[in-house]
Design a protein around this motif. Structure first.
Motif, PDB file in Angstrom:
ATOM      1  N   ARG A   1      -2.845 -10.383  -1.924  1.00 54.13           N
ATOM      2  CA  ARG A   1      -4.242 -10.451  -2.368  1.00 54.13           C
ATOM      3  C   ARG A   1      -5.183 -10.789  -1.220  1.00 54.13           C
ATOM      4  O   ARG A   1      -6.313 -10.333  -1.191  1.00 54.13           O
ATOM      5  CB  ARG A   1      -4.391 -11.492  -3.476  1.00 54.13           C
ATOM      6  CG  ARG A   1      -4.109 -10.920  -4.836  1.00 54.13           C
ATOM      7  CD  ARG A   1      -4.432 -11.918  -5.928  1.00 54.13           C
ATOM      8  NE  ARG A   1      -3.149 -12.289  -6.518  1.00 54.13           N
ATOM      9  CZ  ARG A   1      -2.665 -13.510  -6.581  1.00 54.13           C
ATOM     10  NH1 ARG A   1      -3.348 -14.516  -6.134  1.00 54.13           N
ATOM     11  NH2 ARG A   1      -1.495 -13.746  -7.119  1.00 54.13           N
ATOM     12  N   LYS A   2      -4.714 -11.585  -0.257  1.00 55.17           N
ATOM     13  CA  LYS A   2      -5.566 -11.986   0.866  1.00 55.17           C
ATOM     14  C   LYS A   2      -5.733 -10.865   1.879  1.00 55.17           C
ATOM     15  O   LYS A   2      -6.761 -10.775   2.530  1.00 55.17           O
ATOM     16  CB  LYS A   2      -4.967 -13.212   1.568  1.00 55.17           C
ATOM     17  CG  LYS A   2      -5.119 -14.489   0.799  1.00 55.17           C
ATOM     18  CD  LYS A   2      -4.764 -15.684   1.640  1.00 55.17           C
ATOM     19  CE  LYS A   2      -3.313 -15.705   2.020  1.00 55.17           C
ATOM     20  NZ  LYS A   2      -2.889 -16.921   2.691  1.00 55.17           N
ATOM     21  N   SER A   3      -4.744 -10.018   2.042  1.00 49.62           N
ATOM     22  CA  SER A   3      -4.764  -8.998   3.080  1.00 49.62           C
ATOM     23  C   SER A   3      -5.629  -7.815   2.663  1.00 49.62           C
ATOM     24  O   SER A   3      -5.438  -7.236   1.603  1.00 49.62           O
ATOM     25  CB  SER A   3      -3.343  -8.519   3.359  1.00 49.62           C
ATOM     26  OG  SER A   3      -3.370  -7.480   4.292  1.00 49.62           O
ATOM     27  N   ARG A   4      -6.572  -7.439   3.543  1.00 44.50           N
ATOM     28  CA  ARG A   4      -7.402  -6.262   3.289  1.00 44.50           C
ATOM     29  C   ARG A   4      -6.897  -5.057   4.058  1.00 44.50           C
ATOM     30  O   ARG A   4      -7.286  -3.936   3.789  1.00 44.50           O
ATOM     31  CB  ARG A   4      -8.836  -6.537   3.742  1.00 44.50           C
ATOM     32  CG  ARG A   4      -9.568  -7.530   2.903  1.00 44.50           C
ATOM     33  CD  ARG A   4     -10.967  -7.680   3.372  1.00 44.50           C
ATOM     34  NE  ARG A   4     -11.513  -6.368   3.736  1.00 44.50           N
ATOM     35  CZ  ARG A   4     -12.762  -6.144   4.054  1.00 44.50           C
ATOM     36  NH1 ARG A   4     -13.600  -7.128   4.096  1.00 44.50           N
ATOM     37  NH2 ARG A   4     -13.188  -4.951   4.365  1.00 44.50           N
ATOM     38  N   ILE A   5      -6.031  -5.302   5.024  1.00 49.76           N
ATOM     39  CA  ILE A   5      -5.553  -4.218   5.878  1.00 49.76           C
ATOM     40  C   ILE A   5      -4.485  -3.430   5.135  1.00 49.76           C
ATOM     41  O   ILE A   5      -3.604  -3.995   4.499  1.00 49.76           O
ATOM     42  CB  ILE A   5      -5.004  -4.779   7.200  1.00 49.76           C
ATOM     43  CG1 ILE A   5      -6.131  -5.496   7.938  1.00 49.76           C
ATOM     44  CG2 ILE A   5      -4.405  -3.675   8.051  1.00 49.76           C
ATOM     45  CD1 ILE A   5      -5.714  -6.183   9.191  1.00 49.76           C
ATOM     46  N   ARG A   6      -4.597  -2.108   5.227  1.00 53.81           N
ATOM     47  CA  ARG A   6      -3.632  -1.247   4.559  1.00 53.81           C
ATOM     48  C   ARG A   6      -3.276  -0.095   5.478  1.00 53.81           C
ATOM     49  O   ARG A   6      -4.000   0.225   6.414  1.00 53.81           O
ATOM     50  CB  ARG A   6      -4.181  -0.729   3.230  1.00 53.81           C
ATOM     51  CG  ARG A   6      -5.425   0.092   3.361  1.00 53.81           C
ATOM     52  CD  ARG A   6      -6.049   0.418   1.999  1.00 53.81           C
ATOM     53  NE  ARG A   6      -7.377   0.945   2.167  1.00 53.81           N
ATOM     54  CZ  ARG A   6      -7.664   2.215   2.382  1.00 53.81           C
ATOM     55  NH1 ARG A   6      -6.698   3.101   2.453  1.00 53.81           N
ATOM     56  NH2 ARG A   6      -8.903   2.621   2.526  1.00 53.81           N
ATOM     57  N   VAL A   7      -2.142   0.505   5.209  1.00 54.35           N
ATOM     58  CA  VAL A   7      -1.679   1.657   5.975  1.00 54.35           C
ATOM     59  C   VAL A   7      -1.593   2.842   5.020  1.00 54.35           C
ATOM     60  O   VAL A   7      -1.168   2.691   3.876  1.00 54.35           O
ATOM     61  CB  VAL A   7      -0.318   1.366   6.661  1.00 54.35           C
ATOM     62  CG1 VAL A   7       0.751   1.054   5.667  1.00 54.35           C
ATOM     63  CG2 VAL A   7       0.095   2.504   7.553  1.00 54.35           C
ATOM     64  N   GLU A   8      -2.062   3.996   5.469  1.00 52.66           N
ATOM     65  CA  GLU A   8      -1.988   5.213   4.673  1.00 52.66           C
ATOM     66  C   GLU A   8      -1.069   6.200   5.357  1.00 52.66           C
ATOM     67  O   GLU A   8      -1.227   6.489   6.544  1.00 52.66           O
ATOM     68  CB  GLU A   8      -3.368   5.832   4.482  1.00 52.66           C
ATOM     69  CG  GLU A   8      -4.197   5.104   3.473  1.00 52.66           C
ATOM     70  CD  GLU A   8      -5.416   5.888   3.024  1.00 52.66           C
ATOM     71  OE1 GLU A   8      -5.590   7.047   3.464  1.00 52.66           O
ATOM     72  OE2 GLU A   8      -6.186   5.335   2.255  1.00 52.66           O
ATOM     73  N   ALA A   9      -0.109   6.700   4.573  1.00 56.12           N
ATOM     74  CA  ALA A   9       0.843   7.685   5.091  1.00 56.12           C
ATOM     75  C   ALA A   9       1.160   8.674   3.985  1.00 56.12           C
ATOM     76  O   ALA A   9       1.473   8.273   2.861  1.00 56.12           O
ATOM     77  CB  ALA A   9       2.119   6.995   5.560  1.00 56.12           C
ATOM     78  N   GLU A  10       1.053   9.958   4.307  1.00 54.04           N
ATOM     79  CA  GLU A  10       1.416  11.032   3.384  1.00 54.04           C
ATOM     80  C   GLU A  10       0.706  10.899   2.033  1.00 54.04           C
ATOM     81  O   GLU A  10       1.311  11.098   0.982  1.00 54.04           O
ATOM     82  CB  GLU A  10       2.928  11.078   3.207  1.00 54.04           C
ATOM     83  CG  GLU A  10       3.677  11.295   4.486  1.00 54.04           C
ATOM     84  CD  GLU A  10       5.172  11.118   4.344  1.00 54.04           C
ATOM     85  OE1 GLU A  10       5.629  10.789   3.229  1.00 54.04           O
ATOM     86  OE2 GLU A  10       5.865  11.280   5.341  1.00 54.04           O
ATOM     87  N   GLY A  11      -0.556  10.501   2.039  1.00 55.18           N
ATOM     88  CA  GLY A  11      -1.334  10.398   0.811  1.00 55.18           C
ATOM     89  C   GLY A  11      -1.128   9.122   0.016  1.00 55.18           C
ATOM     90  O   GLY A  11      -1.747   8.950  -1.025  1.00 55.18           O
ATOM     91  N   SER A  12      -0.276   8.234   0.459  1.00 51.89           N
ATOM     92  CA  SER A  12      -0.042   6.963  -0.230  1.00 51.89           C
ATOM     93  C   SER A  12      -0.555   5.814   0.632  1.00 51.89           C
ATOM     94  O   SER A  12      -0.611   5.907   1.850  1.00 51.89           O
ATOM     95  CB  SER A  12       1.451   6.759  -0.482  1.00 51.89           C
ATOM     96  OG  SER A  12       1.941   7.779  -1.305  1.00 51.89           O
TER      97      SER A  12
ATOM     98  N   VAL B   1      -0.680  -4.073   4.158  1.00 53.56           N
ATOM     99  CA  VAL B   1      -0.039  -4.654   5.334  1.00 53.56           C
ATOM    100  C   VAL B   1      -0.050  -6.170   5.193  1.00 53.56           C
ATOM    101  O   VAL B   1      -1.091  -6.780   4.974  1.00 53.56           O
ATOM    102  CB  VAL B   1      -0.779  -4.228   6.630  1.00 53.56           C
ATOM    103  CG1 VAL B   1      -0.221  -4.959   7.836  1.00 53.56           C
ATOM    104  CG2 VAL B   1      -0.695  -2.733   6.813  1.00 53.56           C
ATOM    105  N   MET B   2       1.122  -6.784   5.310  1.00 51.83           N
ATOM    106  CA  MET B   2       1.230  -8.236   5.204  1.00 51.83           C
ATOM    107  C   MET B   2       0.978  -8.916   6.536  1.00 51.83           C
ATOM    108  O   MET B   2       0.343  -9.956   6.585  1.00 51.83           O
ATOM    109  CB  MET B   2       2.625  -8.627   4.710  1.00 51.83           C
ATOM    110  CG  MET B   2       2.933  -8.079   3.357  1.00 51.83           C
ATOM    111  SD  MET B   2       1.767  -8.700   2.147  1.00 51.83           S
ATOM    112  CE  MET B   2       2.738  -8.604   0.702  1.00 51.83           C
ATOM    113  N   ARG B   3       1.501  -8.350   7.631  1.00 49.92           N
ATOM    114  CA  ARG B   3       1.293  -8.901   8.974  1.00 49.92           C
ATOM    115  C   ARG B   3       0.947  -7.766   9.924  1.00 49.92           C
ATOM    116  O   ARG B   3       1.542  -6.704   9.853  1.00 49.92           O
ATOM    117  CB  ARG B   3       2.563  -9.577   9.492  1.00 49.92           C
ATOM    118  CG  ARG B   3       2.911 -10.827   8.779  1.00 49.92           C
ATOM    119  CD  ARG B   3       4.093 -11.495   9.461  1.00 49.92           C
ATOM    120  NE  ARG B   3       4.724 -12.408   8.514  1.00 49.92           N
ATOM    121  CZ  ARG B   3       6.011 -12.600   8.431  1.00 49.92           C
ATOM    122  NH1 ARG B   3       6.834 -11.954   9.225  1.00 49.92           N
ATOM    123  NH2 ARG B   3       6.498 -13.438   7.559  1.00 49.92           N
ATOM    124  N   LEU B   4       0.006  -8.036  10.821  1.00 49.71           N
ATOM    125  CA  LEU B   4      -0.377  -7.062  11.834  1.00 49.71           C
ATOM    126  C   LEU B   4      -0.373  -7.744  13.182  1.00 49.71           C
ATOM    127  O   LEU B   4      -0.954  -8.814  13.348  1.00 49.71           O
ATOM    128  CB  LEU B   4      -1.785  -6.510  11.534  1.00 49.71           C
ATOM    129  CG  LEU B   4      -2.350  -5.501  12.519  1.00 49.71           C
ATOM    130  CD1 LEU B   4      -1.514  -4.237  12.548  1.00 49.71           C
ATOM    131  CD2 LEU B   4      -3.783  -5.166  12.143  1.00 49.71           C
TER     132      LEU B   4
END
Length: 115
Positions: free
Chosen positions: A23-34, A38-41
């Protein structure tokens, strides 16, 4: 006081911690339309919840909310507990504007004013 917790209680606590981190993480990864959260960067890679992420590989995009951070070429590195860690082979930051073909002068005019 004992340090022993039953196994089912331990699993529930770790699941609750994962949900709170997600819930705290705003960072996300997009691959192949999904899209995957991301929990840690870090500088060399990122980690995703092992239950959500498939075996990602290849070209992916990293986003912070709606802002595009970078385009990355990744490989799956290792499973670390309940996280799957991916390493960058290439991490190219995205810019706000188009790249220039020439060097812009510092005192160049920004716009033309009508007469």
């Amino acid at each position: 006081m004992t340090d022993y917790l039953p196994e089912d209680l331990r699993r529930e606590l770790s699941a609750a911690q994962r949900r709170a981190e997600a819930r705290k993480s705003r960072i996300r990864v997009e691959a192949e339309g999904s899209s995957y959260r991301v929990m840690r960067l870090g500088k060399t890679g990122f980690s995703v919840d092992i239950e959500d992420a498939p075996n990602l590989r290849g070209l992916v995009d990293l986003y912070d909310g709606a802002r595009h951070l970078s385009q990355c070429l990744i490989i799956a590195a290792e499973a670390d507990g309940d996280l799957m860690h991916y390493e960058f082979k290439r991490n190219t930051a995205s810019g706000d504007g188009a790249p220039l073909d020439y060097e812009r002068d510092e005192d160049a005019p920004i716009a033309l004013l009508p007469r």
